[in-house]
Design an enzyme around this catalytic site. Sequence first.
Site, short mmCIF file in Angstrom:
data_model
loop_
_atom_site.label_atom_id
_atom_site.label_comp_id
_atom_site.label_asym_id
_atom_site.label_seq_id
_atom_site.Cartn_x
_atom_site.Cartn_y
_atom_site.Cartn_z
N CYS A 78 0.83 -1.21 0.00
CA CYS A 78 0.00 0.00 0.00
C CYS A 78 0.87 1.27 0.00
CB CYS A 78 -0.97 -0.05 1.17
SG CYS A 78 -2.28 1.13 0.97
N HIS A 166 -3.91 -5.08 0.61
CA HIS A 166 -3.40 -5.54 1.91
C HIS A 166 -3.47 -7.06 2.01
CE1 HIS A 166 -2.87 -1.70 3.96
NE2 HIS A 166 -3.88 -1.28 3.21
N GLU A 168 -2.39 -8.86 4.28
CA GLU A 168 -2.45 -9.29 5.68
C GLU A 168 -3.88 -9.37 6.21
OE1 GLU A 168 -1.36 -6.49 4.45
OE2 GLU A 168 -1.68 -4.75 5.75
#
Length: 508
Positions: A78, A166, A168
């Site tokens: 990002c 993202h 994660e």
Amino acid sequence: MDSILILDFGSQYTQLIARKVRELNIYCEIHPYNKIPELTPSIKGVIFSGSPFSVNAADAPIPNMEGIKGKLPLLGVCYGAQYLAKWGGGKVQQSKIREYGRANLQFVDNSSPLMKDIPVGSQVWMSHGDTIEVIPDNYKCICSTDNVKFAGYKIEGEETYAIQFHPEVHHSLDGLTLLKNFVVDICHCAQDWTPASFVETTVAELKAKLGNDRVILGLSGGVDSSVAAVLLQKAIGDNLHCIFVDNGLLRKNEFESVLQSYKDMGLNVKGVDASQRFYDALAGLTDPEQKRKAIGKTFVDVFDAESQKVENAKWLGQGTIYPDVIESSSVKGPSQTIKSHHNVGGLPDYMKLQLVEPLRLLFKDEVRRVGRQMGMKEELIGRHPFPGPGLAIRCLGEITPEKLRVLRDADDIFIQGLRDWDLYDKIWQAGVILLPIQSVGVMGDERTYENVVALRAVHSVDGMTADWVHLPYDFMAKVSNDIINRVKGVNRVCYDISSKPPATIEWE
Ligand code: XMP
């Protein structure tokens, strides 16, 4: 041991990156982007996190990439991706359309090692206001969504990759695969960070560090202090002196049963009943912060007096865990105090003990895995968090032994009920709150005017945000009935359906 360095630019998701990497049994550490640690050979790769900043802002965070970019495998996420694009001469601009939430990868270059096993159509999670409009000539696009052409790229001639989504967060469905591609295939990290290896290396380190020194440790009955104690005990045996204080604010029979399990685990532990001192200190207090302070001060006094009885102690053991460590050195600095939490431990300076914190590198779920690895009982490992000031902040207003009796009995029925209905382990935290009001009821032919209790059960990951649990109606009906019939002094039961924020988990 191989490790990954995660540089934090302030994203709310940075800790999640670390947890995912650790899930892959690879050790990693988070450091603020402006406090890069020494780049030792054990560091096999670097990840740049996201950030609330725009790369075009005057005060945008700028990392020192010397020794990193082009030298070690690097993954920008990002903001990290946007920063690297802009740095190379690309163009990053405010996005014209919302790039927030779910998206799907329409183009995937599976020949890129980062994108191995990630299918076209894979769902990813976007969360950014800026977007990369142009990438430099030596950057190669490796994935795109309908709206975001440069969802991911690689810098040619070096192991630098970047993605604007993202990986994660749990909504990026192949996120773990992508992270694995990076840390295992690109960085070549060995996946040997396991609870067993952690126990082995930590015990050896503790032995070397502590030698024949004596350590004092305050047990709270919670997971962190208990796991810390067992690790220390493995390293130094009875040179570890544990103190477990009964502050009179624990749950029903908790002091006795937890003390017994500590003894069963072979810990050198002394139980100290100081209930009356806590009740005396709390007498007449109604303000939540004053109650907390009185409890904190009494705890320090009792703990101090007990520690003095351990001759020649040099160290104070604590169950500090990684989120506390990151929090105190994060990009944003320690967060604002909403309640004076987690200050119950702490010893006066004059005691001059050095700190030993064997869990300071672990997340909560890792602490539990380590505890299980050492054979600790599930009853202790799977326990819900319980606040240091205990039932004092669930007994609203002034504390009296009689109010505590009512609260304890009601709480015991609720918690036991959750266990019987197989709900306990599915919930992050639960408890009963005794409200400072009476309500009218009718029992038999008699009018009653008695206490009201509220039940609270929440789902959460770290206690920072929480949502109320949709408990089955049948369960609530049964618990409410049992409490009203069996706990003398209660004639009404409510269920708290507030989320955090704007409410908090505890009522005080
Ligand atoms: P709140 O009420 O702030 O609670 O949403 C978040 C988590 O922290 C626990 N808590 C405390 N823990 N000392 C503690 O050690 C405190 O004073 C304290 N107050 C709240 C709470 O139980 C929840 O897990």
